[in-house]
Enzyme design. Structure first.
Site, mmCIF file in Angstrom:
data_model
loop_
_atom_site.group_PDB
_atom_site.id
_atom_site.type_symbol
_atom_site.label_atom_id
_atom_site.label_comp_id
_atom_site.label_asym_id
_atom_site.label_seq_id
_atom_site.Cartn_x
_atom_site.Cartn_y
_atom_site.Cartn_z
ATOM 1 C CB CYS A 178 -34.014 4.767 -6.707
ATOM 2 S SG CYS A 178 -32.937 4.674 -8.161
ATOM 3 C CG ASN A 179 -34.213 11.169 -7.826
ATOM 4 O OD1 ASN A 179 -35.090 12.019 -7.887
ATOM 5 N ND2 ASN A 179 -33.411 11.047 -6.787
ATOM 6 C CB THR A 180 -32.382 6.021 -11.880
ATOM 7 O OG1 THR A 180 -31.358 7.021 -11.818
ATOM 8 C CG2 THR A 180 -32.288 5.300 -13.213
ATOM 9 C CB CYS B 185 -28.841 11.012 -7.343
ATOM 10 S SG CYS B 185 -28.354 9.317 -6.908
#
Length: 275
Positions: A74-76, A188
């Protein structure tokens, strides 16, 4: 640490399954334990403190389960929490993801790269630092695509998506192309599942990049360096994937996971202590 321990893979929802697919191709003899934190989706609209708290909770679950590595798919979550997670769990092999800006900048001829991502990733300090460290006079333009996450999570059958899919996909891509981007980055892990929808809106000669294969190769390197690769004896484990969700809607999530992976998958509820 046992070489036969699973590899933990974690995302706010189902987008990390795109990373999982690359991991399975790169490491077919490994067992994977995937956690979808679906009860707390979407991370892109959450505060950084909220995302960090959830990331530490899921990391604790993986440590308690004895995983030999953890992939933050997950990039976030990577931008918000990877540094903190490494501080809390220094003995855990931890691999994060970040938008493929470096390879994109190597490909651009126009000197302009476009990034499609969540609002959480784009507003993070780590994303800004990444762009500043790599840009070297070239342009990095961005568009937040929160509806794309929902599209992957719910599918086109969701009432809010019917008749709107092409518009939801086309508009962010158009904005980046109008700003001169000749390489697009899927920032994402949900977004690779939309490649077939994105493709008609991307002119010939425009590259579209994601990071799944690079993350899988890095995971192999880290495991090999630690002597934790499962021996490649020619067999693939019968049960090579377990999927858990923090949401109680496991039947609906199992259906969507099965659709995304193209094979039947059962989903169990994550233990309450980690939800």
């Amino acid at each position: 640490m046992s070489i036969h321990a699973p590899i933990g893979v974690y995302d706010s929802g189902l987008g990390g399954l795109s990373i999982l697919q690359d991991l399975q191709r790169e490491l077919p003899h490994e067992h994977f334990l995937y956690v979808a934190d679906s009860a707390h989706l979407p991370y892109g609209e959450r505060s950084s403190d909220y995302v960090r708290e959830r990331a530490l909770t899921i990391a604790r679950f993986f440590v308690d389960r004895g995983v030999k590595a953890m992939v933050i798919a997950c990039n976030t979550a990577t931008t918000a929490a990877a540094t903190l997670m490494r501080e809390h769990f220094p003995d855990l092999i931890l691999i994060g993801v970040e938008p493929a800006i470096k390879p994109a900048l190597a490909l651009t001829r126009a000197g302009s790269v476009g990034v499609l991502a969540t609002a959480g990733t784009l507003r993070s300090a780590s994303f800004r630092r990444l762009c500043e460290s790599l840009a070297e006079g070239r342009r990095i333009v961005t568009v937040a695509c929160p509806s794309w996450v929902e599209l992957v999570e719910q599918g086109e059958a969701h009432p809010d998506m019917q008749g709107r899919v092409d518009m939801l996909i086309a508009e962010p891509v158009r904005k980046l192309l109008e700003q001169g981007a000749d390489v697009l980055v899927l920032g994402c892990t949900h977004f690779p599942f939309l490649r077939d929808r994105i493709a008609p809106h991307v002119p010939e000669g425009i590259s579209v990049l994601d990071t799944g294969a690079a993350v899988a190769r890095q995971t192999r390197r880290r495991l090999a360096a630690a002597g934790l690769l499962t021996p490649e004896d020619g067999t693939v484990p019968e049960s090579s994937l377990s999927v858990l969700s923090s949401s109680g809607e496991t039947a609906a999530i199992a259906l969507r996971v099965s659709q995304l992976l193209g094979q039947p998958v059962r989903v169990a509820q994550l233990a309450a202590a980690y939800c």
